[in-house]
Design a protein around this motif. Structure first.
Motif, mmCIF file in Angstrom:
data_model
loop_
_atom_site.group_PDB
_atom_site.id
_atom_site.type_symbol
_atom_site.label_atom_id
_atom_site.label_comp_id
_atom_site.label_asym_id
_atom_site.label_seq_id
_atom_site.Cartn_x
_atom_site.Cartn_y
_atom_site.Cartn_z
ATOM 1 N N LEU A 184 36.461 49.221 18.812
ATOM 2 C CA LEU A 184 34.849 49.493 18.995
ATOM 3 C C LEU A 184 34.054 48.740 18.138
ATOM 4 O O LEU A 184 32.957 48.389 18.377
ATOM 5 C CB LEU A 184 34.625 50.817 19.104
ATOM 6 N N TYR A 185 34.758 48.532 16.803
ATOM 7 C CA TYR A 185 34.134 47.867 15.570
ATOM 8 C C TYR A 185 34.647 46.830 15.041
ATOM 9 O O TYR A 185 34.358 46.158 14.164
ATOM 10 C CB TYR A 185 33.616 48.980 14.769
ATOM 11 N N ALA A 186 35.945 46.499 15.674
ATOM 12 C CA ALA A 186 36.638 45.247 14.908
ATOM 13 C C ALA A 186 35.790 44.072 14.796
ATOM 14 O O ALA A 186 36.016 43.181 14.078
ATOM 15 C CB ALA A 186 38.052 45.123 15.702
ATOM 16 N N ASP A 187 34.955 43.619 15.951
ATOM 17 C CA ASP A 187 34.373 42.374 15.957
ATOM 18 C C ASP A 187 32.948 42.399 15.339
ATOM 19 O O ASP A 187 32.229 41.425 15.485
ATOM 20 C CB ASP A 187 34.304 41.992 17.433
ATOM 21 N N PHE A 188 32.604 43.430 14.849
ATOM 22 C CA PHE A 188 31.284 43.609 14.013
ATOM 23 C C PHE A 188 31.437 42.730 13.246
ATOM 24 O O PHE A 188 32.175 42.523 12.498
ATOM 25 C CB PHE A 188 30.736 44.896 13.381
ATOM 26 N N PRO A 189 30.380 42.105 12.669
ATOM 27 C CA PRO A 189 30.059 40.809 11.747
ATOM 28 C C PRO A 189 30.654 41.020 10.266
ATOM 29 O O PRO A 189 31.080 40.292 9.497
ATOM 30 C CB PRO A 189 28.692 40.256 11.839
ATOM 31 N N ASP A 190 30.308 42.451 9.882
ATOM 32 C CA ASP A 190 30.745 42.660 8.470
ATOM 33 C C ASP A 190 32.224 43.418 8.360
ATOM 34 O O ASP A 190 32.542 43.653 7.471
ATOM 35 C CB ASP A 190 29.830 43.956 8.181
ATOM 36 N N GLU A 241 45.949 41.556 16.565
ATOM 37 C CA GLU A 241 46.561 42.246 17.633
ATOM 38 C C GLU A 241 47.475 43.105 17.317
ATOM 39 O O GLU A 241 47.459 44.304 18.076
ATOM 40 C CB GLU A 241 47.508 41.257 18.510
ATOM 41 N N ARG A 242 48.197 42.932 16.040
ATOM 42 C CA ARG A 242 49.226 44.217 15.727
ATOM 43 C C ARG A 242 48.153 45.443 15.297
ATOM 44 O O ARG A 242 48.473 46.544 15.242
ATOM 45 C CB ARG A 242 50.051 43.753 14.542
ATOM 46 N N PHE A 243 47.013 45.102 14.359
ATOM 47 C CA PHE A 243 46.311 45.935 13.990
ATOM 48 C C PHE A 243 45.562 47.048 15.171
ATOM 49 O O PHE A 243 45.780 48.408 15.196
ATOM 50 C CB PHE A 243 45.224 45.782 13.054
ATOM 51 N N LEU A 244 45.113 46.533 16.180
ATOM 52 C CA LEU A 244 44.394 46.887 17.322
ATOM 53 C C LEU A 244 45.402 47.842 18.261
ATOM 54 O O LEU A 244 45.140 48.643 18.626
ATOM 55 C CB LEU A 244 43.599 46.023 17.971
ATOM 56 N N ALA A 245 46.523 47.331 18.241
ATOM 57 C CA ALA A 245 47.508 47.830 19.170
ATOM 58 C C ALA A 245 47.939 49.294 18.152
ATOM 59 O O ALA A 245 48.341 50.421 19.165
ATOM 60 C CB ALA A 245 48.896 47.162 18.971
ATOM 61 N N ARG A 246 47.935 49.325 17.145
ATOM 62 C CA ARG A 246 48.149 50.626 16.230
ATOM 63 C C ARG A 246 47.186 51.409 16.171
ATOM 64 O O ARG A 246 47.249 52.642 16.223
ATOM 65 C CB ARG A 246 48.786 50.056 14.748
ATOM 66 N N HIS A 247 45.738 50.786 16.270
ATOM 67 C CA HIS A 247 44.544 51.570 16.182
ATOM 68 C C HIS A 247 43.507 51.283 17.438
ATOM 69 O O HIS A 247 42.677 50.577 17.003
ATOM 70 C CB HIS A 247 43.910 51.177 14.871
ATOM 71 N N PRO A 248 43.695 51.628 18.505
ATOM 72 C CA PRO A 248 43.144 51.232 19.585
ATOM 73 C C PRO A 248 41.634 51.601 19.482
ATOM 74 O O PRO A 248 40.692 50.539 20.098
ATOM 75 C CB PRO A 248 43.619 51.954 20.950
ATOM 76 N N LYS A 249 41.143 52.731 18.947
ATOM 77 C CA LYS A 249 39.918 52.885 18.897
ATOM 78 C C LYS A 249 39.119 51.824 18.020
ATOM 79 O O LYS A 249 37.901 51.901 17.731
ATOM 80 C CB LYS A 249 39.600 54.308 18.115
ATOM 81 N N ALA A 250 39.770 51.166 17.073
ATOM 82 C CA ALA A 250 39.264 50.222 16.246
ATOM 83 C C ALA A 250 38.693 49.166 17.003
ATOM 84 O O ALA A 250 38.024 48.265 16.376
ATOM 85 C CB ALA A 250 40.023 49.835 15.036
#
Length: 264
Positions: A134-140, A123-132
């Motif tokens: 798009l790929y945060a849930d990619f398996p790698d 939550e904290r990372f994606l709040a700081r980097h909203p564009k992430a």
């Protein structure tokens, strides 16, 4: 032995050797924590898995509530493979700016980076980097937290200091309610108090609108507008939601009246 012999001179610190943060003639701890919270990308140095050569790369950074650096990385990247083999690393935080690059503050944090599946980290990372998103849930891809061992701060000309882990990070003891209530408070401020967020940002020299709150902690607020960030510290630390509400109202009123709202 000659009794009149001159005793050896006391050991002196070298001219370029930094002082411990507690002895520095400037607010080294405050500046280091400001860099930790305010810088969204930095140089990550890992140990090459093949031959031990230092390997530096660029990564995006967020922080946990205590200031622990957070990263989102693909296991296809060289630095991720390095960390999976040897978690020792260092991370450089630098604000940059006009003129001589070495005249601006920067902080190197050493420690060990390990994977984490903690939902709060995501939550904290994606709040700081909203564009992430798009790929945060990619398996790698996976999240990493860097547990600091030490910090080396260069605050500009003749301003250097070393920091311990406890000086880099916040002690969250007694702030459990604030930690658990963070997301609700962040959502409320973003939905209903955009005007106050703009006032807070302006109080630390970041004018304009479009500011959103990405996180909060006992010492301050983390704001984001596009690619710009602002770290706003409270006049005094808070440990619970009641104290937070009071200090936010006080800060907004002070800003509207043209006064200082931040303890920085």
């Amino acid at each position: 032995m000659n009794d009149d012999a001159t005793p050896p001179a006391p050991e002196r610190r070298g001219p370029a050797e930094p002082l411990p943060a507690a002895q520095a003639p400037f607010d080294a701890i405050g500046l280091a924590r400001q860099l930790l919270r305010g810088v969204r990308a930095g140089a990550l140095a890992t140990i090459d898995a093949q031959d031990g050569t230092p390997f530096a790369s660029l990564v995006t950074i967020a922080t946990d509530q205590d200031g622990t650096p957070l990263m989102l990385m693909s296991r296809l990247s060289g630095h991720t493979r390095n960390l999976d083999r040897d978690p020792r690393c260092s991370l450089l935080f630098s604000v940059g700016g006009k003129g001589d690059p070495l005249a601006h503050p920067r902080l190197t944090v050493t420690g060990r980076a390990t994977r984490t599946d903690e939902p709060r980290i995501r939550e904290r990372f994606l709040a700081r980097h909203p564009k992430a998103k798009l790929y945060a849930d990619f398996p790698d891809f996976g999240f990493f937290a860097l547990d600091p061992t030490a910090g080396h701060l260069n605050g500009g000309f003749a301003k250097a200091a070393t920091l311990t882990r406890d000086e880099l990070l916040l002690d969250l003891t007694g702030a459990e309610a604030l930690v658990s209530g963070e997301r609700g408070a962040v959502d409320h401020m973003n939905e209903d108090h955009a005007d106050a967020l703009a006032l807070y940002a302006a109080s630390v020299g970041e004018a304009g609108t479009g500011w959103r709150l990405t996180g909060l902690d006992p010492e301050g607020l983390d704001l984001l507008a596009g690619d710009r960030t602002a770290r706003v510290t409270y006049p005094e630390p808070v440990r619970d939601m009641g104290a937070l509400r009071k200090v936010l109202v006080t800060m907004a009123n002070a800003a509207r009246a043209g006064g200082a709202v931040s303890g920085s």
